[in-house]
Design an enzyme around this catalytic site. Structure first.
Site, short mmCIF file in Angstrom:
data_model
loop_
_atom_site.label_atom_id
_atom_site.label_comp_id
_atom_site.label_asym_id
_atom_site.label_seq_id
_atom_site.Cartn_x
_atom_site.Cartn_y
_atom_site.Cartn_z
N THR A 41 13.84 -21.57 36.03
CA THR A 41 13.43 -20.30 36.64
C THR A 41 12.47 -20.52 37.81
O THR A 41 12.46 -19.74 38.76
CB THR A 41 12.75 -19.40 35.58
OG1 THR A 41 13.61 -19.31 34.44
CG2 THR A 41 12.53 -18.00 36.10
N SER A 68 17.01 -17.54 40.75
CA SER A 68 15.99 -16.88 39.94
C SER A 68 15.40 -15.69 40.67
O SER A 68 14.80 -15.83 41.74
CB SER A 68 14.87 -17.88 39.60
OG SER A 68 13.71 -17.20 39.14
N ARG A 69 15.57 -14.49 40.10
CA ARG A 69 15.03 -13.29 40.73
C ARG A 69 13.51 -13.35 40.80
O ARG A 69 12.90 -12.90 41.78
CB ARG A 69 15.47 -12.05 39.97
CG ARG A 69 15.05 -10.74 40.65
CD ARG A 69 15.35 -9.54 39.77
NE ARG A 69 16.73 -9.54 39.35
CZ ARG A 69 17.18 -8.93 38.26
NH1 ARG A 69 16.32 -8.29 37.49
NH2 ARG A 69 18.45 -8.94 37.95
N ASN A 70 12.88 -13.88 39.77
CA ASN A 70 11.42 -13.95 39.76
C ASN A 70 10.90 -14.87 40.86
O ASN A 70 9.96 -14.53 41.57
CB ASN A 70 10.94 -14.43 38.38
CG ASN A 70 11.09 -13.36 37.33
OD1 ASN A 70 10.28 -12.45 37.21
ND2 ASN A 70 12.17 -13.45 36.55
N ASP A 119 13.60 -23.80 30.31
CA ASP A 119 13.70 -22.47 30.91
C ASP A 119 12.72 -22.33 32.06
O ASP A 119 13.03 -21.74 33.10
CB ASP A 119 13.42 -21.41 29.84
CG ASP A 119 14.02 -20.06 30.18
OD1 ASP A 119 14.75 -19.96 31.17
OD2 ASP A 119 13.74 -19.10 29.43
N VAL A 142 12.91 -4.78 40.42
CA VAL A 142 11.61 -5.43 40.24
C VAL A 142 11.79 -6.61 39.29
O VAL A 142 12.43 -6.48 38.25
CB VAL A 142 10.57 -4.43 39.67
CG1 VAL A 142 9.27 -5.14 39.35
CG2 VAL A 142 10.33 -3.30 40.64
N LYS A 164 7.56 -17.62 31.31
CA LYS A 164 8.09 -18.43 32.41
C LYS A 164 8.39 -17.57 33.63
O LYS A 164 8.33 -18.05 34.77
CB LYS A 164 9.33 -19.20 31.96
CG LYS A 164 10.47 -18.35 31.39
CD LYS A 164 11.52 -17.98 32.39
CE LYS A 164 12.60 -17.10 31.78
NZ LYS A 164 13.65 -16.72 32.72
N TRP A 200 23.61 -11.21 33.00
CA TRP A 200 23.46 -12.05 31.81
C TRP A 200 24.28 -11.50 30.65
O TRP A 200 24.94 -12.25 29.92
CB TRP A 200 21.99 -12.17 31.45
CG TRP A 200 21.61 -13.20 30.43
CD1 TRP A 200 20.53 -13.12 29.59
CD2 TRP A 200 22.23 -14.47 30.12
NE1 TRP A 200 20.46 -14.25 28.78
CE2 TRP A 200 21.49 -15.08 29.09
CE3 TRP A 200 23.36 -15.12 30.61
CZ2 TRP A 200 21.84 -16.32 28.53
CZ3 TRP A 200 23.69 -16.37 30.06
CH2 TRP A 200 22.95 -16.95 29.05
#
Length: 326
Positions: free
Chosen positions: A242, A248-250, A238, A274, A185, A6
């Site tokens: 996400t 999206s890593r999450n 957002d 993480v 989020k 980012w």
């Protein structure tokens, strides 16, 4: 200040908008690679970076004479980085936070951490938030973002500096709303990933997103945010990006947990990192309790990530909550 995906993407955006940009990287080999290849292969492989970007590991050189300083480090490392940088900040630079999280120990938002550590007037701090998946913006796919700041002139300054043919920035004065939306989020995206990992479909996803937005809004309003912010880019926009994107890593982290993986296995599946929502779920859940705000999805994600609860009983617990009006 930070050469992750980012931070590097925004450096490209600022350069494409006509600015001279210095990109600070922690590792000398990364700064050297960016300078010689015009590419950040570690985080944005295949994306050509403009010549207007200078990469360095020298924080003092990066910050000298800067008009806008963008903090692009993980939220839980913001404090220690600012301790090293605060004496180097130009006296009237506009400080921009792009990190989305709530500090674990203090439950402070990132703009509050920045103001506390640097001692600057909070009006000098603005927040950039929205449906901003780095890879898509780096590829110059059309997108929008929000520049939230208490000082409208500073928000407009940053707005002008990041306005390109592919990124459209809007201004907003609701810093609290932008930050609460951006932090929470990630937690809801973990829940969506867990659902997907269990093989659940679009009805479930829509339910989690919608009810997730409801609890994010409740917390934001309790903390002083404007309710309408959560219907905009920094809220719903957002959240949708996400919760639904494979970038999206999450969400990806949540998928692995939903498939039965451990936190360590999920970490390996997301390139050893993480997900921000794992850490933030603890501080956000504590913040909700302190303000007596009901956040059942956040509580459930916290239980999975920090109390060892399995995903299947977590889903049953959510579905078995007492019936009530929407």
């Amino acid at each position: 200040m930070g050469a992750g995906s980012w931070g590097t993407t925004l450096a490209k955006v600022f350069a494409d908008a006509g600015n001279r940009v210095t990109l600070w990287a922690r590792r000398a080999e990364l700064a050297e690679a960016i300078a010689t290849t015009r590419e950040n292969a570690d985080y944005l492989a295949g994306i050509a970076l403009p010549e207007a970007i200078t990469a360095t590991t020298d924080a003092a050189a990066a910050l000298t004479h800067a008009e806008i300083v963008v903090f692009a480090v993980p939220s839980q490392t913001m404090r220690e980085n600012l301790e090293a940088w605060r004496e180097l900040l130009p006296p009237d630079a506009t400080l921009v936070s792009i990190s989305k999280g709530v500090e674990r120990q203090t439950h402070l938002r990132m703009s509050e951490v920045i103001a506390e550590l640097t001692g600057v007037d909070p009006d000098r701090v603005v927040v950039l938030s929205g449906p901003n998946l780095a890879r898509e913006i780096a590829e110059e796919q059309p997108a929008a973002t929000v520049i939230a700041g208490r000082d409208e002139n500073r928000a407009k300054l940053v707005q002008a500096a990041v306005s390109t043919s592919y990124l459209r920035p809007y201004t907003n004065t609701d810093v609290v709303g932008a930050e609460v939306g951006g932090a929470c989020k990630n937690v809801i995206a973990l829940a969506c990933g867990m659902a997907a990992g269990r093989g659940l479909g679009d009805n479930t996803l829509a339910t989690v997103i919608t009810r997730g937005l409801a609890e994010i809004t409740r917390l934001g309003v309790a903390l002083g945010a404007e309710e309408r912010t959560f219907a905009g880019l920094a809220g719903l926009g957002d959240l949708v990006a996400t919760c639904t994107s494979t970038l999206s890593r999450n969400r990806s982290f949540g998928v692995r947990l939903g498939e039965g993986g451990t936190l360590e296995e999920a970490k390996k599946a997301t390139h050893g990192q993480v997900a921000e929502g794992v850490i933030s779920s603890s501080s956000i859940w504590q913040l909700a309790r302190e303000n007596q705000v009901e956040m059942p999805i956040t509580q459930a994600v916290y239980a999975v990530c920090h109390e060892g609860m399995a995903v299947e009983p977590m889903v049953r617990a959510l579905m078995g909550r007492s019936k009530k009006a929407e």
